[in-house]
Design an enzyme around this catalytic site. Structure first.
Site, PDB file in Angstrom:
ATOM      1  N   CYS A 158      -4.622  -3.709   3.400  1.00 33.97           N
ATOM      2  CA  CYS A 158      -4.324  -3.242   4.755  1.00 33.97           C
ATOM      3  C   CYS A 158      -5.451  -3.430   5.774  1.00 33.97           C
ATOM      4  O   CYS A 158      -5.631  -4.524   6.302  1.00 33.97           O
ATOM      5  CB  CYS A 158      -3.881  -1.780   4.702  1.00 33.97           C
ATOM      6  SG  CYS A 158      -2.989  -1.217   6.179  1.00 33.97           S
ATOM      7  N   LYS A 161     -10.320  -0.243  -1.977  1.00 32.70           N
ATOM      8  CA  LYS A 161     -10.415  -0.577  -0.551  1.00 32.70           C
ATOM      9  C   LYS A 161     -11.806  -0.268   0.003  1.00 32.70           C
ATOM     10  O   LYS A 161     -12.305   0.854  -0.119  1.00 32.70           O
ATOM     11  CB  LYS A 161      -9.353   0.217   0.211  1.00 32.70           C
ATOM     12  CG  LYS A 161      -9.160  -0.159   1.670  1.00 32.70           C
ATOM     13  CD  LYS A 161      -8.006   0.667   2.240  1.00 32.70           C
ATOM     14  CE  LYS A 161      -7.709   0.325   3.679  1.00 32.70           C
ATOM     15  NZ  LYS A 161      -6.604   1.178   4.200  1.00 32.70           N
ATOM     16  N   GLU A 175       0.855  -1.186   0.000  1.00 36.84           N
ATOM     17  CA  GLU A 175       0.000   0.000   0.000  1.00 36.84           C
ATOM     18  C   GLU A 175       0.894   1.240   0.000  1.00 36.84           C
ATOM     19  O   GLU A 175       1.896   1.311   0.707  1.00 36.84           O
ATOM     20  CB  GLU A 175      -0.865  -0.017   1.257  1.00 36.84           C
ATOM     21  CG  GLU A 175      -1.829   1.153   1.359  1.00 36.84           C
ATOM     22  CD  GLU A 175      -2.660   1.105   2.632  1.00 36.84           C
ATOM     23  OE1 GLU A 175      -3.821   1.531   2.602  1.00 36.84           O
ATOM     24  OE2 GLU A 175      -2.131   0.637   3.669  1.00 36.84           O
TER      25      GLU A 175
END
Length: 366
Positions: A237, A195, A120
């Site tokens: 993440c 995301k 990321e």
């Protein structure tokens, strides 16, 4: 383990002297190991010997064509796909970040990796919200084009996790997406996952993050993508804290779950390796690959690092140490399917009691 260095040396075989009247037998020489290993079939990615530390390079060019060698080896061992997992310290300097990531891709392909994972924020990590927004680009921009050229130049798959994307709604929202892009060896974008879980946390006196203040959440989970290493499920993440997404990807056929990340030091040291990543691997019976940011990204942020790979049993099979670098792991799908057969948790689930974790639009795969 890879072959010993001494195997690359041809060893002469000394025969006893012939009896009188019997013509001498020809002198025999063992085939050098570098030639003998050319008998093995080419794996789905760059040929190389199994290893865990990335210390062995490519086969010699001779391995691609060896017409003078007999094809007599029975049941040769299967070479498993090798993946490389990156760890970097991104800064607001996009040019420097690209140079470092390109160097890692080059190194990984020279060592035989068919798929390279970057973390990321591989493109940059801004020092404030205004800078983060000003540096963002679209997927059709210059930076993604350069990574596409990189994939083509080295003939490698690239997992680019956490690209700061200006989407089509940028002119009206002035907000970006945190986008995990998968490029194939032709440089094509074969998947883009945005995301879905945004990191809004406040650890008093330690860490404050408000990703939702400048980032739009994604609206869908992307179906697993077939690669030479296996079927890849994309996450980013903070998604790691939500087992529902990993179970939905597993139900849709994922064999490898990816969590490119930029964990902070307080949360990483508490939860990263020993809890979250291994739990996702064990419960889904998938490989888990987690590229990571490490070190001081700017004056206000330090990342935890510890990029790693976990196998479907929950064992950490590769991990980066401090600083920029790569770790390598083989993906053994036979091992994965044996674990799933021996402990068939997928078929033991009780949807009659607690429902089914599934993603909208993703068909289940047995």
């Amino acid at each position: 383990m890879g072959p010993s260095r001494h195997r690359d040396q041809a060893a002469a075989v000394t025969l006893p002297p012939p009896h009188p009247g019997v013509p001498p037998a020809p002198r025999l020489r063992a085939v050098p190991w570098t030639l003998l290993r050319c008998l093995l079939p080419a794996p789905p990615c760059t040929p190389r010997w199994p290893h865990s530390s990335g210390t062995l390079g490519r086969y010699p060019t001779l391995c691609h064509s060896s017409p003078h060698l007999p094809h007599a080896m029975a049941d040769p061992p299967t070479l498993k796909p090798l993946v490389a997992v990156g760890q970097v310290t991104s800064t607001p300097d996009k040019e420097l970040n690209f140079a470092i990531c390109a160097g890692l891709v080059r190194e990984a392909t020279h060592r035989g990796a068919c798929l390279v994972f970057l973390p990321e924020g591989f493109d940059y990590i801004g020092s404030n919200t205004a800078q983060t927004l000003s540096l963002a680009e679209g997927l059709d921009g210059d930076l993604m084009g350069r990574y596409a050229e990189l994939a083509k130049e080295y003939g490698v798959w690239l997992s680019l996790g956490g690209f700061h994307e200006r989407g089509q709604d940028w002119p009206t929202t002035q907000r970006i997406y945190n986008c995990h892009v998968l490029l194939d060896p032709a440089g094509n974008i074969v998947a883009a996952y945005r995301k879905t879980h945004l990191c809004d946390v406040e650890l008093e006196g330690r860490v404050t993050m408000k990703e939702s203040s400048f980032t739009n959440p994604g609206t869908e989970i992307v179906a697993p993508i077939s690669t030479p290493a296996g079927k890849l499920g994309l996450s980013i993440c903070y998604d790691l804290r939500f087992p529902e997404i990993s179970l939905a990807l597993r139900r849709a056929g994922a064999e490898i779950l990816t969590y490119p990340s930029a964990f902070t030091v307080p949360t990483g040291s508490a939860h990263w390796e020993q809890v979250l990543l291994r739990a996702r691997a064990i419960e889904s019976q998938c490989y888990v690959v987690a590229a990571a940011q490490t070190g001081k990204n700017h004056e206000h942020r330090t990342s935890y690092g510890h990029a790693l790979v976990v196998d479907p049993w929950g064992a950490v099979v590769a991990q980066c140490h401090e600083g920029t670098g790569l770790c390598y792991a083989e993906i053994d799908l036979n091992y994965l399917h044996r674990i799933r057969q021996e402990i068939p948790v997928h078929s033991h689930r009780r949807p009659d009691l607690y429902g089914t974790v599934a993603a909208t639009g993703l068909a289940p795969v047995p």
